[in-house]
Motif scaffolding. Sequence first.
Motif, PDB file in Angstrom:
ATOM      1  N   ALA A  15       0.824  -1.209   0.000  1.00 16.43           N
ATOM      2  CA  ALA A  15       0.000   0.000   0.000  1.00 16.43           C
ATOM      3  C   ALA A  15       0.858   1.260   0.000  1.00 16.43           C
ATOM      4  O   ALA A  15       0.538   2.236  -0.671  1.00 16.43           O
ATOM      5  N   SER A  21      -4.128   0.712  -6.341  1.00 17.07           N
ATOM      6  CA  SER A  21      -5.136   1.680  -5.911  1.00 17.07           C
ATOM      7  C   SER A  21      -5.991   1.143  -4.764  1.00 17.07           C
ATOM      8  O   SER A  21      -6.510   1.922  -3.963  1.00 17.07           O
ATOM      9  N   ARG A  22      -6.135  -0.178  -4.689  1.00 13.21           N
ATOM     10  CA  ARG A  22      -6.930  -0.783  -3.622  1.00 13.21           C
ATOM     11  C   ARG A  22      -6.353  -2.162  -3.300  1.00 13.21           C
ATOM     12  O   ARG A  22      -6.020  -2.923  -4.200  1.00 13.21           O
ATOM     13  N   LYS A  48      -6.172   3.160   1.044  1.00 14.42           N
ATOM     14  CA  LYS A  48      -5.885   2.201  -0.022  1.00 14.42           C
ATOM     15  C   LYS A  48      -6.281   0.772   0.327  1.00 14.42           C
ATOM     16  O   LYS A  48      -6.356  -0.075  -0.547  1.00 14.42           O
TER      17      LYS A  48
END
Length: 158
Positions: A15, A21-22, A48
Amino acid sequence: MDLFAGIGYFTVPIAARSGASRIYACEKNPDSFAFLLENLRLNRVEEKVVPLSGDCRTSAPRGVADRVIMGYVGGTEKFLPTAIAALKPAGGTVHFHEAYPQETKFRDARRALGRAACGEWKVRFLREREVKSFAPGIDHVVVDAQYRPLSRRPVARG
């Protein structure tokens, strides 16, 4: 997706330093989950990461991941259906950890990853490495396997 997030030893660096992004982080142990949440806050990556409490077989979302991390040793094979179900419909990569006998370690890992495809996915082995000795005659290995859906196009007959 990190199926066995623990306190975030893979999740937090990914992260903080990757372009992801996720990240979905599943953790079953309530104490580890509490530390995961704290580590996300301390490292300022809460936005995130989607932390998911509970057994990954029921908490992991399906069809969302480009990459699934399986950083657990001892029975990891039984979670392969969950890892593959988490991949996006176009496929992705499974980062598989397990302990196997030294003589057959990579063959055993490839066999497990291939069986998990259930004839529905093409599997390509990208990388395999020995992490460390786990016990006498047993090695902890990691294998990255790429899964892509099999083509469903009809075969032209002539």
